[in-house]
Scaffold this motif. Structure first.
Motif, PDB file in Angstrom:
ATOM      1  N   GLU A 210       0.803  -1.226   0.000  1.00  0.00           N
ATOM      2  CA  GLU A 210       0.000   0.000   0.000  1.00  0.00           C
ATOM      3  C   GLU A 210       0.836   1.276   0.000  1.00  0.00           C
ATOM      4  O   GLU A 210       0.313   2.346  -0.329  1.00  0.00           O
ATOM      5  N   THR A 211       2.103   1.185   0.389  1.00  0.00           N
ATOM      6  CA  THR A 211       2.904   2.400   0.558  1.00  0.00           C
ATOM      7  C   THR A 211       4.141   2.478  -0.339  1.00  0.00           C
ATOM      8  O   THR A 211       4.701   3.560  -0.505  1.00  0.00           O
ATOM      9  N   GLY A 212       4.589   1.342  -0.863  1.00  0.00           N
ATOM     10  CA  GLY A 212       5.833   1.321  -1.614  1.00  0.00           C
ATOM     11  C   GLY A 212       7.060   1.289  -0.726  1.00  0.00           C
ATOM     12  O   GLY A 212       8.192   1.267  -1.218  1.00  0.00           O
ATOM     13  N   LEU A 213       6.877   1.289   0.597  1.00  0.00           N
ATOM     14  CA  LEU A 213       7.997   1.196   1.534  1.00  0.00           C
ATOM     15  C   LEU A 213       8.503  -0.240   1.591  1.00  0.00           C
ATOM     16  O   LEU A 213       7.767  -1.189   1.278  1.00  0.00           O
ATOM     17  N   THR A 214       9.738  -0.422   2.005  1.00  0.00           N
ATOM     18  CA  THR A 214      10.310  -1.766   2.082  1.00  0.00           C
ATOM     19  C   THR A 214       9.739  -2.529   3.276  1.00  0.00           C
ATOM     20  O   THR A 214       9.349  -1.931   4.287  1.00  0.00           O
ATOM     21  N   THR A 215       9.729  -3.856   3.167  1.00  0.00           N
ATOM     22  CA  THR A 215       9.253  -4.656   4.296  1.00  0.00           C
ATOM     23  C   THR A 215      10.183  -4.490   5.501  1.00  0.00           C
ATOM     24  O   THR A 215       9.734  -4.572   6.650  1.00  0.00           O
ATOM     25  N   ALA A 216      11.469  -4.238   5.246  1.00  0.00           N
ATOM     26  CA  ALA A 216      12.398  -3.998   6.362  1.00  0.00           C
ATOM     27  C   ALA A 216      12.003  -2.736   7.123  1.00  0.00           C
ATOM     28  O   ALA A 216      12.029  -2.711   8.362  1.00  0.00           O
ATOM     29  N   ARG A 217      11.629  -1.684   6.398  1.00  0.00           N
ATOM     30  CA  ARG A 217      11.182  -0.443   7.042  1.00  0.00           C
ATOM     31  C   ARG A 217       9.917  -0.718   7.849  1.00  0.00           C
ATOM     32  O   ARG A 217       9.774  -0.260   8.995  1.00  0.00           O
ATOM     33  N   ILE A 218       8.974  -1.453   7.263  1.00  0.00           N
ATOM     34  CA  ILE A 218       7.709  -1.740   7.950  1.00  0.00           C
ATOM     35  C   ILE A 218       7.958  -2.573   9.210  1.00  0.00           C
ATOM     36  O   ILE A 218       7.368  -2.323  10.271  1.00  0.00           O
ATOM     37  N   LYS A 219       8.830  -3.542   9.104  1.00  0.00           N
ATOM     38  CA  LYS A 219       9.139  -4.383  10.266  1.00  0.00           C
ATOM     39  C   LYS A 219       9.738  -3.544  11.384  1.00  0.00           C
ATOM     40  O   LYS A 219       9.388  -3.697  12.565  1.00  0.00           O
ATOM     41  N   GLY A 220      10.640  -2.631  11.020  1.00  0.00           N
ATOM     42  CA  GLY A 220      11.238  -1.753  12.022  1.00  0.00           C
ATOM     43  C   GLY A 220      10.200  -0.866  12.691  1.00  0.00           C
ATOM     44  O   GLY A 220      10.234  -0.666  13.911  1.00  0.00           O
ATOM     45  N   GLU A 221       9.277  -0.323  11.894  1.00  0.00           N
ATOM     46  CA  GLU A 221       8.189   0.489  12.456  1.00  0.00           C
ATOM     47  C   GLU A 221       7.354  -0.315  13.442  1.00  0.00           C
ATOM     48  O   GLU A 221       6.962   0.170  14.506  1.00  0.00           O
ATOM     49  N   THR A 222       7.057  -1.550  13.062  1.00  0.00           N
ATOM     50  CA  THR A 222       6.224  -2.403  13.911  1.00  0.00           C
ATOM     51  C   THR A 222       6.908  -2.672  15.238  1.00  0.00           C
ATOM     52  O   THR A 222       6.281  -2.619  16.308  1.00  0.00           O
ATOM     53  N   GLN A 223       8.187  -2.959  15.192  1.00  0.00           N
ATOM     54  CA  GLN A 223       8.920  -3.221  16.429  1.00  0.00           C
ATOM     55  C   GLN A 223       8.973  -1.980  17.317  1.00  0.00           C
ATOM     56  O   GLN A 223       8.823  -2.082  18.541  1.00  0.00           O
TER      57      GLN A 223
ATOM     58  N   THR B 291       9.849   5.599  -5.416  1.00  0.00           N
ATOM     59  CA  THR B 291       8.399   5.755  -5.435  1.00  0.00           C
ATOM     60  C   THR B 291       7.907   6.454  -4.175  1.00  0.00           C
ATOM     61  O   THR B 291       8.276   6.080  -3.055  1.00  0.00           O
ATOM     62  N   MET B 292       7.045   7.455  -4.369  1.00  0.00           N
ATOM     63  CA  MET B 292       6.459   8.169  -3.241  1.00  0.00           C
ATOM     64  C   MET B 292       5.193   7.466  -2.769  1.00  0.00           C
ATOM     65  O   MET B 292       4.686   6.544  -3.423  1.00  0.00           O
ATOM     66  N   LEU B 293       4.673   7.893  -1.635  1.00  0.00           N
ATOM     67  CA  LEU B 293       3.611   7.155  -0.955  1.00  0.00           C
ATOM     68  C   LEU B 293       2.317   7.067  -1.735  1.00  0.00           C
ATOM     69  O   LEU B 293       1.639   6.033  -1.724  1.00  0.00           O
ATOM     70  N   ASN B 294       1.924   8.158  -2.377  1.00  0.00           N
ATOM     71  CA  ASN B 294       0.672   8.137  -3.136  1.00  0.00           C
ATOM     72  C   ASN B 294       0.674   9.285  -4.144  1.00  0.00           C
ATOM     73  O   ASN B 294       1.503  10.198  -4.056  1.00  0.00           O
ATOM     74  N   PRO B 295      -0.232   9.257  -5.101  1.00  0.00           N
ATOM     75  CA  PRO B 295      -0.248  10.300  -6.137  1.00  0.00           C
ATOM     76  C   PRO B 295      -0.432  11.707  -5.585  1.00  0.00           C
ATOM     77  O   PRO B 295       0.136  12.664  -6.122  1.00  0.00           O
ATOM     78  N   ALA B 296      -1.221  11.867  -4.513  1.00  0.00           N
ATOM     79  CA  ALA B 296      -1.461  13.198  -3.954  1.00  0.00           C
ATOM     80  C   ALA B 296      -0.178  13.782  -3.376  1.00  0.00           C
ATOM     81  O   ALA B 296       0.129  14.969  -3.578  1.00  0.00           O
ATOM     82  N   ILE B 297       0.586  12.982  -2.643  1.00  0.00           N
ATOM     83  CA  ILE B 297       1.846  13.460  -2.077  1.00  0.00           C
ATOM     84  C   ILE B 297       2.839  13.753  -3.193  1.00  0.00           C
ATOM     85  O   ILE B 297       3.571  14.752  -3.153  1.00  0.00           O
ATOM     86  N   TYR B 298       2.874  12.907  -4.210  1.00  0.00           N
ATOM     87  CA  TYR B 298       3.756  13.126  -5.368  1.00  0.00           C
ATOM     88  C   TYR B 298       3.437  14.461  -6.045  1.00  0.00           C
ATOM     89  O   TYR B 298       4.344  15.251  -6.341  1.00  0.00           O
ATOM     90  N   LYS B 299       2.165  14.724  -6.247  1.00  0.00           N
ATOM     91  CA  LYS B 299       1.758  15.978  -6.898  1.00  0.00           C
ATOM     92  C   LYS B 299       2.111  17.181  -6.028  1.00  0.00           C
ATOM     93  O   LYS B 299       2.626  18.196  -6.526  1.00  0.00           O
ATOM     94  N   SER B 300       1.841  17.089  -4.741  1.00  0.00           N
ATOM     95  CA  SER B 300       2.139  18.184  -3.821  1.00  0.00           C
ATOM     96  C   SER B 300       3.640  18.455  -3.757  1.00  0.00           C
ATOM     97  O   SER B 300       4.079  19.614  -3.729  1.00  0.00           O
ATOM     98  N   PHE B 301       4.439  17.395  -3.757  1.00  0.00           N
ATOM     99  CA  PHE B 301       5.894  17.554  -3.724  1.00  0.00           C
ATOM    100  C   PHE B 301       6.383  18.302  -4.953  1.00  0.00           C
ATOM    101  O   PHE B 301       7.173  19.249  -4.852  1.00  0.00           O
ATOM    102  N   ASN B 302       5.916  17.916  -6.100  1.00  0.00           N
ATOM    103  CA  ASN B 302       6.372  18.564  -7.323  1.00  0.00           C
ATOM    104  C   ASN B 302       5.932  20.027  -7.401  1.00  0.00           C
ATOM    105  O   ASN B 302       6.653  20.877  -7.940  1.00  0.00           O
ATOM    106  N   SER B 303       4.777  20.325  -6.823  1.00  0.00           N
ATOM    107  CA  SER B 303       4.331  21.723  -6.766  1.00  0.00           C
ATOM    108  C   SER B 303       5.244  22.538  -5.866  1.00  0.00           C
ATOM    109  O   SER B 303       5.603  23.682  -6.178  1.00  0.00           O
ATOM    110  N   ALA B 304       5.630  21.953  -4.731  1.00  0.00           N
ATOM    111  CA  ALA B 304       6.522  22.644  -3.799  1.00  0.00           C
ATOM    112  C   ALA B 304       7.900  22.855  -4.421  1.00  0.00           C
ATOM    113  O   ALA B 304       8.523  23.912  -4.249  1.00  0.00           O
ATOM    114  N   VAL B 305       8.387  21.868  -5.139  1.00  0.00           N
ATOM    115  CA  VAL B 305       9.681  21.992  -5.809  1.00  0.00           C
ATOM    116  C   VAL B 305       9.620  23.097  -6.861  1.00  0.00           C
ATOM    117  O   VAL B 305      10.550  23.904  -6.993  1.00  0.00           O
TER     118      VAL B 305
END
Length: 526
Positions: free
Chosen positions: A91-104, A334-348
């Motif tokens: 759902e996020t494009g994040l790595t499973t290692a990152r997710i596992k670390g968050e969970t712990q 890859t960014m988290l979702n299309p809305a964040i991607y669009k907002s980031f590019n607008s800010a840039v």
């Protein structure tokens, strides 16, 4: 455990009938099953009313029962294992290692709050003994403790699907305080939210608590969140997200018939001050570390270092070149979702078009549809002082290098910066005098000051502070991470001349909870 798309209202499940939506896989650029049902106003009302009912018994649970409940949540969360990691990554494009670390880390946070509950210092139990001989008037018997506010609404964040979402710090600290919780899951990771929610729901049942202690709602848009904040049963709100979203909720909470606090963590660029001595000795080292931390998680972190301030001396160009060298090797991700991607590019685009803005370097070009390309801009300090909005957050892998003509200008730019979650000073012993001049400015702008470190990670501990002056948060008096995050969901009550049989356990003379208490101005364990 299967993802069904159902909400969790107390111990029941419900498929929302106000519409439906699917999660989005940003890596594949496609929606994924199953369909999630959106809560109706009646379903929001049911969850909130259950929370109100559940609060009445949950607030009076013993430290041992509440502590065991928090530990059970931690154990059940860890027990979700690979299915949780895989779904969150999908759902996020994040790595499973990152997710596992968050969970712990989330499980560790729950267990820390179990300890907080048991040691009881959060109650602030205080006794001023009666003194009938005092002149000209006797002193009454005064006793004070803090009690939970009531049901809390929690909004899951987009960028931390575990650590700052359904079982995150807001939920953990509210439950530790004795508050029931209604969570609105973030639309970026509803399946992850459901799996975590089911673990909490199971813990509520297995610990014999009222079913209203926890509920999980789905929404697609603003309606569910607005209904949650508006509901008279909700007494406080925890939010992690954008400044716009946070302030909308803050205003909504303040405009209720009976206003409530909305504790919103919102925006920060986490400035790094590279003082002359540090730049002379380790400009290349700083640049390499800065780029590494700026791009972690595709820059989608509230603690991403996004601003560098340095004096334009003979070593400044070394810093600039080192930043460009380090960044040019960075691949787009890859960014988290299309809305964040669009907002980031607008800010840039905003930063790129700012007066006097030049591009220091870019990372490698994107290969996928929602990949964020890294970029660092350079802006003269004078232009920043004319247009401070140039330093606003770019939520993604981008940053700004501010070129200051001299030390005095660096101090002046520091004064116009907005409130931040963190500020870091990179220094050598010869920089102490300038650092001392900076310190009172930094103290007025942030709740966390670092030396020769970057701010990506926040330790979950007893001295932790994760907050800051507006717009970093809506209330700089509190932290959203660490043991004292519990303070957001408590209020003080004073009991004057009450007979012993009416006193709460924390304030009874025989101290049945074995608390450390302030008695007549002295800390005592009696």
């Amino acid at each position: 455990m299967k993802v069904t798309g159902e909400m969790l209202i107390g111990q029941s499940t419900a498929y929302g009938s106000a519409g439906c939506f699917r999660a989005f896989n940003p890596t594949l650029g496609a929606e994924i099953e199953p369909m999630f049902g959106v809560a109706t106003s009646a379903e929001v009302d049911r969850a909130c009313e259950l929370a109100k009912e559940g609060f009445q018994s949950y607030r009076n649970t013993s430290p041992e029962i509440r502590g065991r409940f928090l530990e059970t949540i931690a154990d059940y969360l860890l027990g979700l294992g690979e299915p949780l990691y895989a779904r969150a990554a999908l759902e996020t494009g994040l790595t499973t290692a990152r997710i596992k670390g968050e969970t712990q880390r989330t499980a560790a946070q729950m267990k820390m709050f179990a300890d907080v509950v048991r040691h009881g210092r959060w109650r602030h139990a205080t006794i001023d003994s009666s003194d009938q001989s005092r002149q000209p008037l006797p002193r009454a018997d005064l006793r004070m403790q803090k009690i939970p506010l009531g049901p809390v609404g929690v909004f899951g964040s987009s960028n931390f699907p575990i650590l700052y979402s359904v079982a995150g710090g807001d939920t953990a600290s509210a439950l530790a305080a004795g508050c029931s919780v209604v969570v609105k899951a973030h639309g970026s990771h509803p399946g992850t939210s459901e799996l975590v929610g089911r673990a909490i729901q199971r813990a509520v049942r297995d610990c014999g608590l009222h079913q209203g202690v926890f509920s999980l709602l789905f929404g697609n848009g603003n309606e569910v969140g607005e209904s949650l904040v508006d509901h008279p049963a909700i007494q406080a709100v925890g939010f992690t997200g954008s400044e716009g979203g946070g302030m909308t909720l803050v205003r909504r909470g303040a405009q209720r018939k009976i206003p409530i606090p909305v504790f919103a963590e919102m925006t920060s660029v986490n400035p790094n001050f590279v003082l002359p001595g540090a730049m002379k000795l380790r400009a290349k080292e700083f640049a390499s570390q800065f780029v590494e931390r700026m791009t972690v998680g595709v820059g989608q972190m509230c603690l991403k270092p996004g601003l560098i301030l340095a004096v334009n001396d003979e070593h400044f160009n070394t810093l600039r070149i080192a930043l460009a060298t380090a960044l040019s090797a960075k691949e787009s991700e890859t960014m988290l979702n299309p809305a964040i991607y669009k907002s980031f590019n607008s800010a840039v685009a905003r930063s790129r078009s700012g007066t006097g803005s030049t591009v220091v370097a870019k990372g490698q070009a994107p290969k996928g549809a929602f990949e964020g390309q890294s970029e660092i801009f350079e802006i003269d300090a004078m232009n920043v002082m004319i247009a401070p909005e140039l330093t606003n957050e770019m939520f993604g892998p981008a940053a700004i290098l501010i070129r200051c003509a001299h030390k005095e200008e660096l101090l002046e730019v520091a004064k116009i910066l907005r409130g931040q979650l963190t500020m870091a000073v990179h220094m050598e012993p010869g920089d102490t005098e300038l650092a001392l001049q900076l310190m009172p400015i930094l103290e007025s702008k942030t709740n966390r000051i670092l030396a020769n470190k970057f701010s990506n990670m926040v330790e979950i501990g007893y001295a932790t502070v994760h907050g800051g002056p507006f717009p970093a948060t809506s209330d700089s008096r509190f932290t959203s991470v660490g043991a004292t995050a519990i303070e957001r969901f408590l209020r003080p009550v004073c009991y004057e001349n009450l007979p012993p049989e009416l006193l709460p356990p924390a304030l009874q003379d025989d101290n049945p909870l074995s608390l450390w208490r302030v008695i007549d101005g002295e800390l005592k364990h009696q």
